[in-house]
Design an enzyme around this catalytic site. Structure first.
Site, short mmCIF file in Angstrom:
data_model
loop_
_atom_site.label_atom_id
_atom_site.label_comp_id
_atom_site.label_asym_id
_atom_site.label_seq_id
_atom_site.Cartn_x
_atom_site.Cartn_y
_atom_site.Cartn_z
N LYS A 80 1.30 4.52 -2.74
CA LYS A 80 1.07 5.92 -2.36
C LYS A 80 2.33 6.77 -2.64
O LYS A 80 2.22 7.92 -3.04
CB LYS A 80 0.66 6.02 -0.89
N ILE A 132 -8.03 7.54 9.90
CA ILE A 132 -9.40 8.07 9.82
C ILE A 132 -10.39 6.96 10.20
O ILE A 132 -10.17 5.79 9.85
CB ILE A 132 -9.70 8.55 8.37
N TYR A 169 0.84 -1.21 0.00
CA TYR A 169 0.00 0.00 0.00
C TYR A 169 0.87 1.25 0.00
O TYR A 169 0.65 2.19 -0.78
CB TYR A 169 -0.90 -0.06 1.24
#
Ligand code: NDP
Ligand SMILES: C[C@H](CCC(=O)O)[C@H]1CC[C@H]2[C@@H]3C(=O)C[C@@H]4C[C@H](O)CC[C@]4(C)[C@H]3CC[C@]12C
Length: 281
Positions: free
Chosen positions: A170, A201, A166
């Site tokens: 990014k 988040i 991941y």
């Protein structure tokens, strides 16, 4: 401060009548962005794989006041589909003001398992489809002096454990879009690129994956979604949310990387990692 602040004040009216695409909008931060845009009077085209969820989000966008709301379902591991989302916006709206690239493929939160095929697939979903959609949307965005918003992560600026593939996708986004921004300036292309650097988040998946491992609380997805939109409208180069978990660690990254790394590892409850561990090492 000059380069990163954007300067101007955000007003919701700036989005009235604007034509927007939001990817990964069936749930999480993307869903919340669709609702904010709808409330501000934007036309929205949303996409993700799950049609049932997209239908519900579209219905709520219309209730909230969107002048029009549409969806297209499909997977971003297929570049033909990625292109077709932009084509659909062209057919529906006749132009585009803002392209919000937000979707991510399924990621595990654990030690790297060495599976190369899944690294390639994640690169396609999280990176290549962003490039494909940008290329397809550029003629329309040039016509409107529009904006591209790229949702990244603190894991796209700093090496964070348990998200190896991941994180690579990014970092790739940063390289591609920061370089592209430079070329836009050299060529007087008035299309803004906002790279969004966000921390933990409270989306359903993130809470499930890392809630017991991280020692700090998740920030609200509704506020995060609004801050991303503001950053895009104000044409900021980069936006940071939450500031204390992104901008502050980044101050240390280049000058005291080992101190920062050890600080980040010290806040982890590694024993609470979920799922079976098929670690490479
Ligand atoms: N939550 C967090 O803590 C953080 C999130 N971020 C970034 O914020 C953005 C949004 O994250 P978040 O809201 O948490 O993510 P979610 O996992 O909640 O949502 C991901 C969205 O992408 C869609 N999606 C998944 N796989 C595919 C696929 N193959 N093709 C097309 N769409 C797909 C999902 O819908 P469906 O399954 O229906 O396809 C969903 O709409 C991401 O870019 C993420 O990297 C950054 C830092 C922290
Ligand atoms: C834990 C990270 C914060 C840095 C820290 O150690 O303090 C999070 C920052 C980015 C998160 C991941 C992410 O960006 C998206 C994925 C979202 C999915 O819905 C769930 C898992 C994620 C891999 C998520 C995991 C936490 C972060 C790495």
């Amino acid at each position: 401060v000059y380069f990163y602040s954007g300067g101007d004040e955000f007003k919701p009216e700036l989005l009235k009548g604007k034509r927007t695409i939001v990817t990964g909008a069936s749930t999480g931060i993307g869903e919340q962005m669709a609702y904010h845009l709808a409330q501000m009077g934007s036309h929205v085209l949303i996409t993700a794989r799950t049609e049932e969820k997209l239908k519900k989000v579209v219905a709520k966008c219309l209730e909230l006041g969107a002048p029009s709301a549409h969806y297209i379902a499909g997977s971003m591991d297929d570049m033909v589909f990625a292109e077709s989302v932009v084509k659909k916006a062209e057919n529906l709206f006749g132009g585009l003001d803002m392209l919000i690239l937000n979707h991510i493929g399924d990621s595990y939160y654990n030690f790297f398992n060495g599976d190369i095929k899944s690294v390639r697939k994640l690169m396609e979903i999280n990176f290549l489809s962003y490039v494909t959609m940008t290329v397809a949307a550029l003629p329309m965005l040039k016509d409107t002096n529009g904006s591209i918003v790229v949702v990244s992560s603190i894991a796209g600026k700093i090496g964070v454990p348990f998200v190896v593939p991941y994180s690579a996708t990014k970092f790739a986004l940063d390289g591609f879009f920061s370089s592209l921004r430079q070329e836009f300036i050299l060529k007087d292309v008035n299309v803004s690129i906002t790279l969004c650097i966000i921390s933990f988040i409270n989306t359903e998946k993130a809470l499930k994956a890392v809630g017991d491992v991280l020692s700090y609380p998740a920030a609200p997805k509704e506020e995060c979604a609004l801050e991303i939109i503001k950053g895009g409208v104000l044409r900021q180069w980069e936006m940071y949310y939450k500031y204390e978990h992104t901008r502050i660690p980044l101050l240390f990254r280049d000058w005291a990387p080992q101190l920062l790394s050890s600080f980040m590892r010290s806040g982890l409850n590694v024993e609470n990692l979920k799922g079976s561990n098929h670690s490479l090492y």
